[in-house]
Design a protein around this motif. Sequence first.
Motif, PDB file in Angstrom:
ATOM      1  N   GLY A  48      54.009  -1.502 -86.350  1.00  0.00           N
ATOM      2  CA  GLY A  48      54.767  -0.310 -85.995  1.00  0.00           C
ATOM      3  C   GLY A  48      54.699   0.051 -84.520  1.00  0.00           C
ATOM      4  O   GLY A  48      55.101   1.140 -84.133  1.00  0.00           O
ATOM      5  N   VAL A  49      54.197  -0.851 -83.700  1.00  0.00           N
ATOM      6  CA  VAL A  49      54.091  -0.590 -82.260  1.00  0.00           C
ATOM      7  C   VAL A  49      55.431  -0.841 -81.569  1.00  0.00           C
ATOM      8  O   VAL A  49      55.806  -0.132 -80.648  1.00  0.00           O
ATOM      9  N   LEU A  50      56.152  -1.849 -82.019  1.00  0.00           N
ATOM     10  CA  LEU A  50      57.481  -2.170 -81.501  1.00  0.00           C
ATOM     11  C   LEU A  50      58.496  -2.029 -82.609  1.00  0.00           C
ATOM     12  O   LEU A  50      58.177  -2.198 -83.782  1.00  0.00           O
ATOM     13  N   LYS A  51      59.737  -1.760 -82.224  1.00  0.00           N
ATOM     14  CA  LYS A  51      60.824  -1.729 -83.189  1.00  0.00           C
ATOM     15  C   LYS A  51      61.417  -3.123 -83.296  1.00  0.00           C
ATOM     16  O   LYS A  51      61.506  -3.848 -82.307  1.00  0.00           O
ATOM     17  N   SER A  52      61.820  -3.474 -84.490  1.00  0.00           N
ATOM     18  CA  SER A  52      62.449  -4.769 -84.719  1.00  0.00           C
ATOM     19  C   SER A  52      63.759  -4.835 -83.946  1.00  0.00           C
ATOM     20  O   SER A  52      64.532  -3.880 -83.911  1.00  0.00           O
ATOM     21  N   LYS A  53      64.005  -5.976 -83.323  1.00  0.00           N
ATOM     22  CA  LYS A  53      65.240  -6.168 -82.564  1.00  0.00           C
ATOM     23  C   LYS A  53      66.379  -6.590 -83.481  1.00  0.00           C
ATOM     24  O   LYS A  53      67.511  -6.692 -83.047  1.00  0.00           O
ATOM     25  N   GLY A  54      66.075  -6.865 -84.716  1.00  0.00           N
ATOM     26  CA  GLY A  54      67.102  -7.305 -85.648  1.00  0.00           C
ATOM     27  C   GLY A  54      67.197  -8.809 -85.678  1.00  0.00           C
ATOM     28  O   GLY A  54      66.804  -9.501 -84.742  1.00  0.00           O
ATOM     29  N   SER A  55      67.707  -9.317 -86.742  1.00  0.00           N
ATOM     30  CA  SER A  55      67.775 -10.754 -86.958  1.00  0.00           C
ATOM     31  C   SER A  55      68.615 -11.468 -85.906  1.00  0.00           C
ATOM     32  O   SER A  55      68.235 -12.514 -85.404  1.00  0.00           O
ATOM     33  N   ALA A  56      69.763 -10.917 -85.556  1.00  0.00           N
ATOM     34  CA  ALA A  56      70.643 -11.580 -84.594  1.00  0.00           C
ATOM     35  C   ALA A  56      69.965 -11.726 -83.237  1.00  0.00           C
ATOM     36  O   ALA A  56      70.050 -12.785 -82.605  1.00  0.00           O
ATOM     37  N   MET A  57      69.277 -10.694 -82.794  1.00  0.00           N
ATOM     38  CA  MET A  57      68.600 -10.766 -81.501  1.00  0.00           C
ATOM     39  C   MET A  57      67.442 -11.755 -81.540  1.00  0.00           C
ATOM     40  O   MET A  57      67.177 -12.440 -80.560  1.00  0.00           O
ATOM     41  N   ASN A  58      66.752 -11.844 -82.655  1.00  0.00           N
ATOM     42  CA  ASN A  58      65.664 -12.809 -82.774  1.00  0.00           C
ATOM     43  C   ASN A  58      66.191 -14.235 -82.701  1.00  0.00           C
ATOM     44  O   ASN A  58      65.610 -15.089 -82.042  1.00  0.00           O
ATOM     45  N   HIS A  59      67.303 -14.484 -83.366  1.00  0.00           N
ATOM     46  CA  HIS A  59      67.902 -15.817 -83.307  1.00  0.00           C
ATOM     47  C   HIS A  59      68.400 -16.134 -81.898  1.00  0.00           C
ATOM     48  O   HIS A  59      68.273 -17.256 -81.421  1.00  0.00           O
ATOM     49  N   PHE A  60      68.953 -15.132 -81.240  1.00  0.00           N
ATOM     50  CA  PHE A  60      69.416 -15.319 -79.863  1.00  0.00           C
ATOM     51  C   PHE A  60      68.242 -15.660 -78.950  1.00  0.00           C
ATOM     52  O   PHE A  60      68.321 -16.591 -78.140  1.00  0.00           O
ATOM     53  N   ALA A  61      67.138 -14.950 -79.089  1.00  0.00           N
ATOM     54  CA  ALA A  61      65.959 -15.204 -78.261  1.00  0.00           C
ATOM     55  C   ALA A  61      65.396 -16.593 -78.527  1.00  0.00           C
ATOM     56  O   ALA A  61      65.010 -17.308 -77.596  1.00  0.00           O
ATOM     57  N   GLN A  62      65.357 -16.995 -79.782  1.00  0.00           N
ATOM     58  CA  GLN A  62      64.867 -18.327 -80.114  1.00  0.00           C
ATOM     59  C   GLN A  62      65.776 -19.394 -79.515  1.00  0.00           C
ATOM     60  O   GLN A  62      65.310 -20.416 -79.021  1.00  0.00           O
ATOM     61  N   SER A  63      67.073 -19.142 -79.547  1.00  0.00           N
ATOM     62  CA  SER A  63      68.024 -20.082 -78.968  1.00  0.00           C
ATOM     63  C   SER A  63      67.797 -20.217 -77.467  1.00  0.00           C
ATOM     64  O   SER A  63      67.832 -21.324 -76.921  1.00  0.00           O
ATOM     65  N   LEU A  64      67.584 -19.090 -76.804  1.00  0.00           N
ATOM     66  CA  LEU A  64      67.318 -19.134 -75.358  1.00  0.00           C
ATOM     67  C   LEU A  64      66.056 -19.928 -75.069  1.00  0.00           C
ATOM     68  O   LEU A  64      66.021 -20.728 -74.133  1.00  0.00           O
ATOM     69  N   ASN A  65      65.015 -19.708 -75.845  1.00  0.00           N
ATOM     70  CA  ASN A  65      63.763 -20.439 -75.632  1.00  0.00           C
ATOM     71  C   ASN A  65      63.933 -21.928 -75.911  1.00  0.00           C
ATOM     72  O   ASN A  65      63.443 -22.769 -75.169  1.00  0.00           O
ATOM     73  N   GLN A  66      64.632 -22.249 -76.981  1.00  0.00           N
ATOM     74  CA  GLN A  66      64.760 -23.644 -77.382  1.00  0.00           C
ATOM     75  C   GLN A  66      65.705 -24.431 -76.484  1.00  0.00           C
ATOM     76  O   GLN A  66      65.458 -25.589 -76.183  1.00  0.00           O
ATOM     77  N   PHE A  67      66.797 -23.805 -76.034  1.00  0.00           N
ATOM     78  CA  PHE A  67      67.823 -24.535 -75.305  1.00  0.00           C
ATOM     79  C   PHE A  67      67.974 -24.074 -73.853  1.00  0.00           C
ATOM     80  O   PHE A  67      69.027 -24.252 -73.244  1.00  0.00           O
ATOM     81  N   ASP A  68      66.921 -23.500 -73.297  1.00  0.00           N
ATOM     82  CA  ASP A  68      66.967 -22.961 -71.939  1.00  0.00           C
ATOM     83  C   ASP A  68      67.446 -23.993 -70.920  1.00  0.00           C
ATOM     84  O   ASP A  68      68.331 -23.698 -70.116  1.00  0.00           O
ATOM     85  N   ALA A  69      66.897 -25.179 -70.958  1.00  0.00           N
ATOM     86  CA  ALA A  69      67.281 -26.212 -69.987  1.00  0.00           C
ATOM     87  C   ALA A  69      68.757 -26.572 -70.135  1.00  0.00           C
ATOM     88  O   ALA A  69      69.472 -26.737 -69.131  1.00  0.00           O
ATOM     89  N   LEU A  70      69.235 -26.685 -71.359  1.00  0.00           N
ATOM     90  CA  LEU A  70      70.635 -27.003 -71.593  1.00  0.00           C
ATOM     91  C   LEU A  70      71.536 -25.893 -71.072  1.00  0.00           C
ATOM     92  O   LEU A  70      72.538 -26.159 -70.390  1.00  0.00           O
ATOM     93  N   TYR A  71      71.200 -24.659 -71.360  1.00  0.00           N
ATOM     94  CA  TYR A  71      72.010 -23.523 -70.891  1.00  0.00           C
ATOM     95  C   TYR A  71      72.048 -23.473 -69.360  1.00  0.00           C
ATOM     96  O   TYR A  71      73.087 -23.160 -68.785  1.00  0.00           O
ATOM     97  N   GLN A  72      70.942 -23.789 -68.715  1.00  0.00           N
ATOM     98  CA  GLN A  72      70.925 -23.801 -67.245  1.00  0.00           C
ATOM     99  C   GLN A  72      71.829 -24.886 -66.700  1.00  0.00           C
ATOM    100  O   GLN A  72      72.545 -24.665 -65.710  1.00  0.00           O
ATOM    101  N   LYS A  73      71.830 -26.053 -67.332  1.00  0.00           N
ATOM    102  CA  LYS A  73      72.707 -27.139 -66.886  1.00  0.00           C
ATOM    103  C   LYS A  73      74.175 -26.780 -67.109  1.00  0.00           C
ATOM    104  O   LYS A  73      75.018 -27.076 -66.255  1.00  0.00           O
ATOM    105  N   LEU A  74      74.475 -26.155 -68.219  1.00  0.00           N
ATOM    106  CA  LEU A  74      75.854 -25.770 -68.512  1.00  0.00           C
ATOM    107  C   LEU A  74      76.354 -24.693 -67.557  1.00  0.00           C
ATOM    108  O   LEU A  74      77.555 -24.612 -67.275  1.00  0.00           O
ATOM    109  N   ALA A  75      75.454 -23.860 -67.072  1.00  0.00           N
ATOM    110  CA  ALA A  75      75.833 -22.775 -66.174  1.00  0.00           C
ATOM    111  C   ALA A  75      76.196 -23.264 -64.776  1.00  0.00           C
ATOM    112  O   ALA A  75      76.856 -22.565 -64.029  1.00  0.00           O
ATOM    113  N   LYS A  76      75.804 -24.490 -64.429  1.00  0.00           N
ATOM    114  CA  LYS A  76      76.069 -25.029 -63.088  1.00  0.00           C
ATOM    115  C   LYS A  76      77.481 -25.527 -62.973  1.00  0.00           C
ATOM    116  O   LYS A  76      78.162 -25.918 -63.804  1.00  0.00           O
TER     117      LYS A  76
END
Length: 76
Positions: A48-76
Amino acid sequence: MPNQQLSKFSSQASPEILNAMKELAQREGRKMHSILDEALSDYLVKKGVLKSKGSAMNHFAQSLNQFDALYQKLAK
């Protein structure tokens, strides 16, 4: 979230927990800090110290962590 600043800290864990985290990170193709961040976040939501960000935000964060290098390459 995309350019979230991380803070370093030092701690200790039992070899069993540390090895399990390393294996999970390797199996999921993630970095240790993302596994630890997720675990700490889940714990703080549970307590109860933090509020849940919700399922969609958790999946988004996991995606950023997992595919960070790919997203950086695509952004160039």
